[in-house]
Design an enzyme around this catalytic site. Structure first.
Site, short mmCIF file in Angstrom:
data_model
loop_
_atom_site.label_atom_id
_atom_site.label_comp_id
_atom_site.label_asym_id
_atom_site.label_seq_id
_atom_site.Cartn_x
_atom_site.Cartn_y
_atom_site.Cartn_z
N HIS A 92 0.86 -1.18 0.00
CA HIS A 92 0.00 0.00 0.00
C HIS A 92 0.90 1.23 0.00
CE1 HIS A 92 1.06 0.04 4.21
NE2 HIS A 92 0.48 -1.14 4.40
N HIS B 146 4.03 1.29 2.22
CA HIS B 146 5.23 0.61 1.69
C HIS B 146 5.89 1.46 0.60
CE1 HIS B 146 2.76 -3.05 2.87
NE2 HIS B 146 3.87 -3.24 3.55
N GLN C 102 6.20 -15.92 11.58
CA GLN C 102 5.87 -14.76 12.42
C GLN C 102 4.37 -14.58 12.63
OE1 GLN C 102 7.82 -11.79 9.65
NE2 GLN C 102 6.13 -10.51 10.29
N GLY D 257 9.00 1.17 8.50
CA GLY D 257 7.98 2.14 8.90
C GLY D 257 7.84 2.24 10.41
N LYS E 148 5.12 2.63 11.85
CA LYS E 148 3.84 2.00 12.23
C LYS E 148 4.11 0.79 13.15
CE LYS E 148 -0.23 -0.31 11.42
NZ LYS E 148 0.19 -1.66 11.45
N SER F 153 -2.32 -0.40 6.60
CA SER F 153 -1.87 -1.73 6.98
C SER F 153 -2.52 -2.73 6.04
CB SER F 153 -2.30 -2.02 8.43
OG SER F 153 -2.27 -3.41 8.67
N ARG G 195 -3.60 -5.50 6.75
CA ARG G 195 -4.74 -6.16 7.42
C ARG G 195 -6.01 -5.31 7.40
NH1 ARG G 195 -0.40 -8.10 10.50
NH2 ARG G 195 -0.29 -10.38 10.59
O1 PAF Z 1 6.79 -5.54 8.71
C1 PAF Z 1 6.75 -6.55 7.96
O2 PAF Z 1 6.13 -6.55 6.91
C2 PAF Z 1 7.50 -7.80 8.38
O3 PAF Z 1 7.42 -8.00 9.75
C3 PAF Z 1 8.96 -7.87 7.88
C4 PAF Z 1 9.81 -6.76 8.48
C5 PAF Z 1 8.98 -7.76 6.37
C6 PAF Z 1 9.58 -9.21 8.28
O4 PAF Z 1 8.89 -10.29 7.74
#
Ligand code: PAF
Length: 290
Positions: free
Chosen positions: A36, A39, A63, A149, A151, A187, A189
């Site tokens: 978005h 980024h 993650q 970011g 954020k 975001s 999400r």
């Molecule tokens: O912020 C993110 O999109 C992720 O946590 C990252 C830094 C690319 C690591 O997977």
């Protein structure tokens, strides 16, 4: 300018060493795709500050805290590539799962201190997985500068800490959060929110900004935070994971606003967990006489 897609570490290393032979600085913008404007602002900052820009796209399964969150995470590689091409970034590095986690993979980068509390208390193993993948991306790209970011403010601290502690020669540059017209931090999400949930969600930035103002105006942090938590519940959030005042520079807990700070919050609306944070100006120092 066309952006080249690279999928293997070998090809990435060859490209970066070709750039190195021509001179100039290399930037990395780590992402999980579903790009978005937030980024893209990082990519533009990277292009303005360096000579060669690699945007990484890897949805890191380790993650995520729930299988559901991982399977519903938006995957939009073609659209992402089209957006990156409009910026002029040189490479989109989109490695596959087997290359990032080959059989026998057994190493975890665990950052203490700044990983604890806040999201660290609510997302078990999340920052270990972020720290591990970011370390790999830093080492694979060999970039001089990384753009992240604000954020994800705690993540920013985790990444700074690991780069410093592991002597990875990379500068971590923080870029401001980009917001939609209703104040919501952009975001990936957010796309999951219904129109009604979005209305509730937009109270998070409003309450954070208003509380930050009250804090800088002298309201006692404990009182300001209790009031803000109540306002979030009244607005319709199903749960508030945390709302905390932390120092900007070390992310340490503050019960007095005696230095530049951040007010950080995480709250759930519908099934979506949102995080946001805003800067809080410290109270002016009282002049001492004598
Ligand atoms: O912020 C993110 O999109 C992720 O946590 C990252 C830094 C690319 C690591 O997977």
């Amino acid at each position: 300018m066309t952006t080249t897609i690279i999928r293997t570490i070998e090809e990435l290393r060859k490209t970066v060493s070709r750039w190195r032979s021509m001179g100039g600085r290399v930037a990395v913008v780590p992402t999980m795709g579903a790009l978005h404007e937030g980024h893209l602002s990082l990519v533009r900052a990277a292009l303005a500050g360096t000579d060669w820009v690699i945007v990484t796209l890897f949805v890191n399964p380790r993650q995520f805290n729930s299988a559901d969150d991982l399977t519903t995470y938006p995957r939009t590689e073609n659209e992402d590539l089209a957006k990156i091409e409009t910026t002029g970034a040189h490479v989109l590095y989109a490695p596959n799962l087997e290359d990032m986690y080959p059989p026998g993979f057994a190493t975890t980068v665990q950052v203490g201190g700044v990983s604890q509390g806040l999201c660290g208390s609510h997302r078990e193993g999340h920052f270990d997985a972020v720290a591990t993948i970011v370390t790999k991306l830093f080492l694979q790209t060999g970039a001089d500068i990384a753009y992240l970011g604000e954020k994800d403010f705690q993540q920013l601290h985790v990444v700074r800490r690991l780069a410093h502690d592991l002597d990875i020669p990379i500068e971590v540059v923080a870029c401001p959060t980009i917001r939609d017209a209703d104040g919501m931090a952009m975001s990936s999400r957010n796309t999951r929110l219904s129109a009604e949930e979005r209305k509730i969600a937009s109270h998070l930035p409003t309450i954070l900004f208003e509380t930050a103002k009250k804090l800088s105006g002298g309201l006692e942090p404990r009182e300001a935070i209790a009031e803000a938590q109540q306002r979030l519940r009244t607005a319709g959030f199903a749960g508030v994971d945390y709302l905390e005042l932390r120092s900007e520079a070390e992310l340490s807990s503050l019960d007095q606003l005696d230095r530049p700070a951040r007010l950080l919050g995480a709250a759930t609306v519908g099934g979506t967990r949102l995080i946001d944070n805003v800067a809080v100006k410290p109270l002016p120092k009282l002049a001492t006489s004598g």
